[in-house]
Enzyme design. Structure first.
Site, PDB file in Angstrom:
ATOM      1  N   ASP A  13       0.864  -1.171   0.000  1.00 35.02           N
ATOM      2  CA  ASP A  13       0.000   0.000   0.000  1.00 35.02           C
ATOM      3  C   ASP A  13       0.910   1.233   0.000  1.00 35.02           C
ATOM      4  O   ASP A  13       2.112   1.130   0.252  1.00 35.02           O
ATOM      5  CB  ASP A  13      -0.884  -0.039   1.252  1.00 35.02           C
ATOM      6  CG  ASP A  13      -1.635   1.248   1.485  1.00 35.02           C
ATOM      7  OD1 ASP A  13      -2.357   1.687   0.575  1.00 35.02           O
ATOM      8  OD2 ASP A  13      -1.475   1.824   2.576  1.00 35.02           O
ATOM      9  N   ASP A  15      -0.230   5.140   1.011  1.00 29.49           N
ATOM     10  CA  ASP A  15      -0.491   6.100   2.087  1.00 29.49           C
ATOM     11  C   ASP A  15      -0.562   5.408   3.439  1.00 29.49           C
ATOM     12  O   ASP A  15      -1.348   4.483   3.634  1.00 29.49           O
ATOM     13  CB  ASP A  15      -1.809   6.842   1.833  1.00 29.49           C
ATOM     14  CG  ASP A  15      -1.790   7.628   0.539  1.00 29.49           C
ATOM     15  OD1 ASP A  15      -1.013   8.586   0.457  1.00 29.49           O
ATOM     16  OD2 ASP A  15      -2.544   7.278  -0.389  1.00 29.49           O
ATOM     17  N   ASP A 192      -1.315  -0.857   6.044  1.00 33.57           N
ATOM     18  CA  ASP A 192      -1.488  -0.273   7.373  1.00 33.57           C
ATOM     19  C   ASP A 192      -2.942  -0.210   7.815  1.00 33.57           C
ATOM     20  O   ASP A 192      -3.218   0.262   8.919  1.00 33.57           O
ATOM     21  CB  ASP A 192      -0.921   1.151   7.387  1.00 33.57           C
ATOM     22  CG  ASP A 192      -1.784   2.117   6.588  1.00 33.57           C
ATOM     23  OD1 ASP A 192      -2.340   3.054   7.189  1.00 33.57           O
ATOM     24  OD2 ASP A 192      -1.909   1.933   5.373  1.00 33.57           O
TER      25      ASP A 192
END
Length: 252
Positions: A13, A15, A192
């Site tokens: 991922d 961001d 995250d």
């Protein structure tokens, strides 16, 4: 000791995983809200809205701003505002403003998290193909990767406009695995947020959850990734590589 077996590719991922993009995103959201004479939200609040793409970000921002405006006016003894523009149209206008402002602030408002460049370099040197899967609008992705000097590490990049179904749908991850020429279970996915872990589970990919990202204010362990790490370079021993102790500043 290796924690993962037969991993032939790694996807990430963006961001909250590789980059701290909250300063730029929050600035663009607030500029868009201000342009519509709505209350500004601030970075701490915007962080809880990140992760589902720009359209959802705008919906969350508008919902909050309308409620906040109503609360402020009630506190001041003023009557509520009747919006002549439907919420759906306001979201569209807000998104257009956001895209314009984010294009101006994205690079200066985005920073690599510690150890990201070293970790990506070590994985690439091992011969593992690396992919990127982000819900961020596609036009912003490549320029940002270039500005941060990490574009060179990725053989496959999937932005939010490149697939019909964004994470947590498995399609973006399945597409990356297909382009890498490996089975989903051979591709480790690192993220995250619950969207990342849900997408990995749905695609059949082993997953790593990082504790330092955004994730709507929730602890990543609630999403039950296969492994949880506090730092991205903890990946290296899990894949049979030495742990990198090199320090990186946010601006590297």
């Amino acid at each position: 000791m290796n924690k993962f077996e037969d991993i032939r590719g790694v996807a990430f991922d963006l961001d909250g995983t590789l980059v701290d993009s909250a300063p730029g995103l929050a600035a663009a959201v607030d500029m868009a809200l201000y342009a519509l004479e709505l209350p500004i939200a601030g970075e701490e609040r915007v962080i809880t809205w990140i992760g589902n793409g720009a359209d959802v970000l705008m919906e969350r921002a508008l919902t909050w701003a309308r409620q906040e405006r109503a609360t402020q006016r009630k506190t001041m003894g003023k009557p509520p505002v009747d919006d002549d523009i439907p919420a759906e149209e306001q979201v569209r206008i807000l998104r257009k403003l956001f895209d314009r402002y984010y294009g101006e602030v994205a690079e200066e408002g985005t920073f690599l998290f510690p150890h990201v460049a070293d970790t990506l370099g070590a994985l690439q040197a091992k011969g593992l193909p690396l992919g990127l899967v982000t819900n961020k609008p596609t036009p912003f992705v490549a320029p940002l990767l270039e500005a941060l000097d990490i574009a060179k590490y990725f053989s496959v990049v999937i932005g939010g406009d490149d697939v019909q179904n964004k994470k947590p749908h498995p399609d973006p991850l399945l597409l990356v695995a297909e382009r890498m020429g490996i089975a989903p279970q051979q591709m480790l996915f690192v993220g995250d947020s619950r969207n990342d872990i849900q997408a990995a589970k749905a695609a059949g990919c082993p997953s790593v959850g990082l504790t330092y990202g955004y994730n709507y204010g929730e602890a990543i362990d609630l999403s039950q990734p296969d492994v949880i790490y506090q730092s991205i370079n903890d990946l290296l021993p899990a894949l049979g590589l030495p742990h990198s102790e090199n320090q990186e500043s946010k601006n590297d």
